[in-house]
Design a protein around this motif. Structure first.
Motif, PDB file in Angstrom:
ATOM      1  N   THR A 130      65.961  62.638 -95.154  1.00 29.73           N
ATOM      2  CA  THR A 130      64.702  62.170 -94.557  1.00 29.73           C
ATOM      3  C   THR A 130      64.439  63.010 -93.304  1.00 29.73           C
ATOM      4  OG1 THR A 130      65.775  60.436 -93.234  1.00 29.73           O
ATOM      5  CG2 THR A 130      65.067  59.826 -95.432  1.00 29.73           C
ATOM      6  N   PRO A 131      63.686  64.096 -93.468  1.00 32.91           N
ATOM      7  CA  PRO A 131      63.357  64.936 -92.306  1.00 32.91           C
ATOM      8  C   PRO A 131      62.150  64.334 -91.586  1.00 32.91           C
ATOM      9  CG  PRO A 131      62.394  65.852 -94.279  1.00 32.91           C
ATOM     10  CD  PRO A 131      63.059  64.572 -94.695  1.00 32.91           C
ATOM     11  N   PRO A 132      61.779  64.866 -90.429  1.00 34.41           N
ATOM     12  CA  PRO A 132      60.486  64.456 -89.863  1.00 34.41           C
ATOM     13  C   PRO A 132      59.410  64.731 -90.926  1.00 34.41           C
ATOM     14  CG  PRO A 132      61.746  65.704 -88.272  1.00 34.41           C
ATOM     15  CD  PRO A 132      62.490  65.810 -89.574  1.00 34.41           C
ATOM     16  N   ILE A 133      58.526  63.785 -91.124  1.00 33.80           N
ATOM     17  CA  ILE A 133      57.645  63.781 -92.291  1.00 33.80           C
ATOM     18  C   ILE A 133      56.783  65.053 -92.431  1.00 33.80           C
ATOM     19  CG2 ILE A 133      55.768  62.484 -91.174  1.00 33.80           C
ATOM     20  CD1 ILE A 133      56.738  61.303 -94.445  1.00 33.80           C
ATOM     21  N   ASN A 140      59.918  56.312 -92.154  1.00 31.62           N
ATOM     22  CA  ASN A 140      59.075  55.197 -91.725  1.00 31.62           C
ATOM     23  C   ASN A 140      57.888  55.049 -92.669  1.00 31.62           C
ATOM     24  OD1 ASN A 140      58.156  53.101 -90.070  1.00 31.62           O
ATOM     25  ND2 ASN A 140      57.076  54.481 -88.681  1.00 31.62           N
ATOM     26  N   VAL A 141      57.189  53.935 -92.553  1.00 28.42           N
ATOM     27  CA  VAL A 141      55.955  53.696 -93.298  1.00 28.42           C
ATOM     28  C   VAL A 141      55.153  52.651 -92.524  1.00 28.42           C
ATOM     29  CG1 VAL A 141      56.799  51.749 -94.719  1.00 28.42           C
ATOM     30  CG2 VAL A 141      55.055  53.280 -95.644  1.00 28.42           C
ATOM     31  N   PHE A 186      44.369  53.347 -88.292  1.00 29.11           N
ATOM     32  CA  PHE A 186      45.723  53.094 -87.794  1.00 29.11           C
ATOM     33  C   PHE A 186      46.342  54.414 -87.338  1.00 29.11           C
ATOM     34  CE2 PHE A 186      44.606  49.993 -91.034  1.00 29.11           C
ATOM     35  CZ  PHE A 186      44.632  48.836 -90.257  1.00 29.11           C
ATOM     36  N   THR A 187      45.881  54.869 -86.181  1.00 30.10           N
ATOM     37  CA  THR A 187      46.230  56.197 -85.671  1.00 30.10           C
ATOM     38  C   THR A 187      47.739  56.430 -85.617  1.00 30.10           C
ATOM     39  OG1 THR A 187      44.217  56.169 -84.365  1.00 30.10           O
ATOM     40  CG2 THR A 187      45.900  57.759 -83.696  1.00 30.10           C
ATOM     41  N   GLY A 188      48.145  57.543 -86.161  1.00 24.93           N
ATOM     42  CA  GLY A 188      49.549  57.943 -86.069  1.00 24.93           C
ATOM     43  C   GLY A 188      50.448  57.392 -87.150  1.00 24.93           C
TER      44      GLY A 188
END
Ligand code: PEP
Length: 254
Positions: free
Chosen positions: A42-45, A68-69, A77-79
């Motif tokens: 799971t890398p930074p997306i 995350n999700v 839903f910013t970010g």
């Protein structure tokens, strides 16, 4: 014999150069090995499309996952990252309930259960982190904490919640501390978790795995994986070191 699942959680680490080097080596490594175990990173997306380009396409037991999700599928839903977007780019596995999100982002058990629910609705596989703090351990509250973190998932997602899912038992005191739980200690709680879940349902659970997480290294992986109720690892720090991480995969393949 259950096929172990090894997850490497990169957290907020890595860049393009690191990724190219890491996956060049991982690609070579995964060819002869990783027949009996599943590996997920799971890398930074934002790096997922780059990694998908670098990876050979025939890695049947290798997946990229998300850290995350959000609980919404689209909108203002910013970010946030939506489960549909994860599916859209070929992601199947999503970590939720990590202690860093519980503490740094004040994520509650209820919010985490809602995340679990939306993942299941979108046919994604939750990797739910649960576990106690040092203080809770000292006060002998480990089982109570795990029960609470599990109960809310059943309340919101129903009796079949844990079919096709992964629980990572991560004692918070062991994360990033260089002091993993003792194998027997991790086994004791994993056994408890498995039996507690079984006691809450009447059907035979399918595709359910329990991982251990918290300072797993190539030195302690062997003894931990030999425990009956530990089906794999969630690895933080050691998943950024290619030699150590591949050694852990090798151990899980034995
Ligand atoms: C984690 O953050 O989930 C973790 C297990 O980290 P580490 O392996 O570094 O303890």
């Amino acid at each position: 014999m259950i096929k172990p699942i090894i997850v490497g959680n990169w957290k907020l680490n890595g860049n393009k150069i690191f990724i190219r080097n890491f996956f060049q080596l991982l690609n070579q490594f995964l060819n002869p090995y990783h027949k009996k175990c599943t590996t997920i990173i799971t890398p930074p997306i934002l790096y997922i499309p780059l990694i998908q380009k670098i990876l050979f396409s025939d890695k049947k037991n290798f997946f990229l996952g998300s850290q995350n999700v959000d609980i919404h599928t689209f909108g203002p839903f910013t970010g946030e990252v939506s489960p549909c977007m994860l599916t859209d780019i070929g992601i199947k596995h999503v970590i939720i309930g990590h202690s860093e999100r519980r503490f740094n982002h004040k994520e509650s058990n209820t919010l985490i259960a809602k995340k679990f629910h939306i993942l299941k609705e979108n046919k994604l596989i939750p990797i739910l982190c649960i576990g106690e703090t040092k203080e809770e351990k000292i006060n002998k509250k480990t089982k109570e904490i795990c029960k609470k973190q599990i109960d809310i998932i059943f309340d919101i997602c129903g009796a079949y919640a844990f079919d096709n899912s992964i629980i990572a038992y991560e004692p918070i005191w062991a994360i990033g501390s260089n002091h993993s739980a003792k194998p027997k200690e991790a086994q004791y709680i994993s056994y408890f978790i498995r039996n507690y879940i079984k006691s809450k349902i009447t059907h035979k659970i399918k595709n359910f795995f329990i991982q251990y997480g918290g300072s797993v290294t190539d030195k302690n992986a062997q003894e931990l994986i030999l425990q009956n109720d530990i089906d794999g690892f969630l690895v933080g720090g050691a998943s950024l070191k290619i030699k150590e991480f591949t050694k852990i995969i090798e151990i899980a393949n034995m």
